[in-house]
Design a protein around this motif. Structure first.
Motif, short mmCIF file in Angstrom:
data_model
loop_
_atom_site.label_atom_id
_atom_site.label_comp_id
_atom_site.label_asym_id
_atom_site.label_seq_id
_atom_site.Cartn_x
_atom_site.Cartn_y
_atom_site.Cartn_z
N THR A 188 35.16 16.01 -12.78
CA THR A 188 35.70 14.45 -11.64
C THR A 188 36.33 13.62 -11.38
OG1 THR A 188 33.97 13.51 -10.61
CG2 THR A 188 33.76 13.00 -12.48
N THR A 189 36.70 13.42 -10.28
CA THR A 189 37.36 12.20 -9.81
C THR A 189 36.60 11.04 -9.51
OG1 THR A 189 37.87 13.18 -7.87
CG2 THR A 189 39.32 13.91 -8.92
N TYR A 190 35.67 10.90 -9.49
CA TYR A 190 34.95 10.12 -8.68
C TYR A 190 34.40 9.37 -10.64
CZ TYR A 190 34.66 12.39 -4.51
OH TYR A 190 35.67 13.34 -3.18
N GLU A 191 33.73 7.53 -10.32
CA GLU A 191 33.35 7.29 -11.11
C GLU A 191 32.37 6.20 -10.89
OE1 GLU A 191 35.91 4.97 -13.09
OE2 GLU A 191 38.13 6.35 -12.63
N ASP A 192 31.77 7.37 -10.08
CA ASP A 192 30.31 6.59 -9.78
C ASP A 192 29.34 6.73 -10.73
OD1 ASP A 192 27.14 6.65 -8.32
OD2 ASP A 192 29.00 5.85 -6.56
N ASP A 193 29.14 5.39 -11.16
CA ASP A 193 28.20 6.16 -12.41
C ASP A 193 26.74 6.84 -12.37
OD1 ASP A 193 28.19 1.96 -13.28
OD2 ASP A 193 29.29 4.02 -13.56
N SER A 194 26.07 5.97 -10.81
CA SER A 194 25.00 6.97 -10.53
C SER A 194 24.71 8.35 -10.58
CB SER A 194 24.07 6.31 -9.09
OG SER A 194 24.61 6.56 -8.28
N THR A 205 34.19 11.35 -21.84
CA THR A 205 35.08 9.99 -21.09
C THR A 205 35.09 8.67 -21.83
OG1 THR A 205 35.85 11.74 -19.38
CG2 THR A 205 36.84 9.56 -19.66
N PRO A 206 36.08 7.81 -22.53
CA PRO A 206 35.72 6.82 -23.45
C PRO A 206 35.50 5.70 -21.85
CG PRO A 206 37.25 7.66 -24.17
CD PRO A 206 36.68 8.54 -23.59
N SER A 207 36.65 6.02 -20.75
CA SER A 207 36.50 4.74 -19.61
C SER A 207 35.59 5.13 -18.88
CB SER A 207 37.59 5.23 -19.24
OG SER A 207 37.08 6.35 -18.11
N LEU A 208 34.95 6.04 -19.30
CA LEU A 208 33.40 6.27 -18.26
C LEU A 208 32.59 5.58 -19.00
CD1 LEU A 208 33.85 8.95 -16.02
CD2 LEU A 208 34.81 7.49 -15.47
N ALA A 209 32.01 5.83 -19.76
CA ALA A 209 31.68 5.28 -20.84
C ALA A 209 31.53 3.54 -20.69
CB ALA A 209 31.43 5.55 -22.39
N GLY A 210 32.84 3.02 -20.76
CA GLY A 210 32.90 1.55 -20.89
C GLY A 210 32.53 0.60 -19.12
N ARG A 248 26.30 -2.46 -16.17
CA ARG A 248 24.65 -2.91 -15.64
C ARG A 248 23.52 -4.34 -16.88
NH1 ARG A 248 23.76 1.44 -12.37
NH2 ARG A 248 24.79 3.07 -12.96
N THR A 249 22.79 -4.33 -16.01
CA THR A 249 22.57 -5.93 -16.69
C THR A 249 21.93 -5.67 -17.86
OG1 THR A 249 22.11 -6.70 -14.26
CG2 THR A 249 20.97 -7.50 -15.91
N VAL A 250 21.96 -6.29 -18.73
CA VAL A 250 21.06 -6.05 -20.26
C VAL A 250 19.76 -5.81 -19.55
CG1 VAL A 250 21.34 -6.30 -23.05
CG2 VAL A 250 23.50 -6.15 -21.01
N GLU A 251 19.22 -5.15 -20.38
CA GLU A 251 17.82 -5.49 -20.74
C GLU A 251 16.94 -5.98 -22.16
OE1 GLU A 251 14.81 -2.83 -19.25
OE2 GLU A 251 16.30 -1.79 -18.40
N GLU A 274 23.62 3.29 -19.79
CA GLU A 274 22.92 2.69 -18.40
C GLU A 274 22.43 1.26 -18.49
OE1 GLU A 274 20.51 3.15 -13.88
OE2 GLU A 274 19.76 3.18 -16.22
N ARG A 275 21.20 1.09 -18.75
CA ARG A 275 20.18 0.09 -18.95
C ARG A 275 21.09 -1.07 -20.06
NH1 ARG A 275 14.55 2.65 -20.55
NH2 ARG A 275 13.84 0.64 -20.15
#
Length: 215
Positions: free
Chosen positions: A92-98, A136-141, A147-150, A210-211
């Motif tokens: 994908t070209t998109y980096e939208d996490d959801s 992909t490392p950049s997207l994992a980062g 994300r807010t850490v819980e 994500e969380r």
């Protein structure tokens, strides 16, 4: 070798799905230049990708996330239900996490950016064919940072295992890294699945990222 060929000595068979012909041809040219990989088909929509996957039984489907009609998330689910031996990697070209997370939760083996190099593309196909996670490392980062850490329900060792899964290590390699048996690694993974409400290693890594549990 992935399960789809039924021939462990044969090439990795890849189906490409993207609604832009130029993108498909570019990906095809890069993959066909690699030894041990063959492109068996191309599709221009999610619907066509499902039909082609059922007909061709590829080892790997490289699937665009956003196409007209059926999107990559729905196509992922349908392909995996109808062609159980196939692995789906979102390109994908998109980096939208959801959207990326939805695709992985649908069963995708991972995700790759379209700007990735030829070697990164080849490595991703080979990694997915071995049944490992493609991230992909950049997207994992990006997932880590956004994300807010819980409070994490995962133990320290469970987090360590998931971090190593995210690096593409097999259970055996993780066991060697952590000086534990492969059976112990599997136990940690199964406990992580239950705590995160997922059913496979890729989804576990993505949900934990994500969380904010792996930051």
């Amino acid at each position: 070798m992935a399960e789809g060929t039924g021939d462990p000595s044969g090439p990795i068979r890849v189906l490409l799905a993207d609604d832009h012909p130029v993108v498909r041809e570019g990906l095809s040219a890069m993959l066909e230049s690699a030894e041990g990989i063959t492109v068996v088909g191309q599709a221009g929509s999610g619907e066509e990708a499902v039909v082609q996957a059922v007909a061709l039984r590829p080892d790997i489907t490289l699937l665009d996330l956003r196409m007209g009609g059926m999107d990559g998330v729905e196509a992922t689910g349908q392909i995996l239900r109808q062609v159980p031996g196939c692995k789906v990697v979102i390109v994908t070209t998109y980096e939208d996490d959801s959207d990326i997370l939805r695709a992985v939760e649908a069963g995708a083996a991972g995700y790759l950016l379209k700007g990735s190099s030829r070697q990164e593309l080849i490595d991703a196909v080979q990694t997915a064919a071995r049944g490992e996670t493609v991230l992909t490392p950049s997207l994992a980062g990006k997932l880590f940072r956004s994300r807010t850490v819980e409070p994490s329900p995962l133990s320290g060792r469970e987090r360590e295992v998931l971090r190593l899964v995210g690096r593409g290590l097999t259970n055996s390699e993780i066991g060697t890294e952590l000086f534990v048996s492969e059976a112990t690694v599997k136990t940690h993974l199964l406990r992580s699945y239950r705590k995160l409400g997922v059913s496979d290693r890729t989804a576990a890594v993505m949900k934990a990222m994500e969380r904010g549990f792996l930051s």
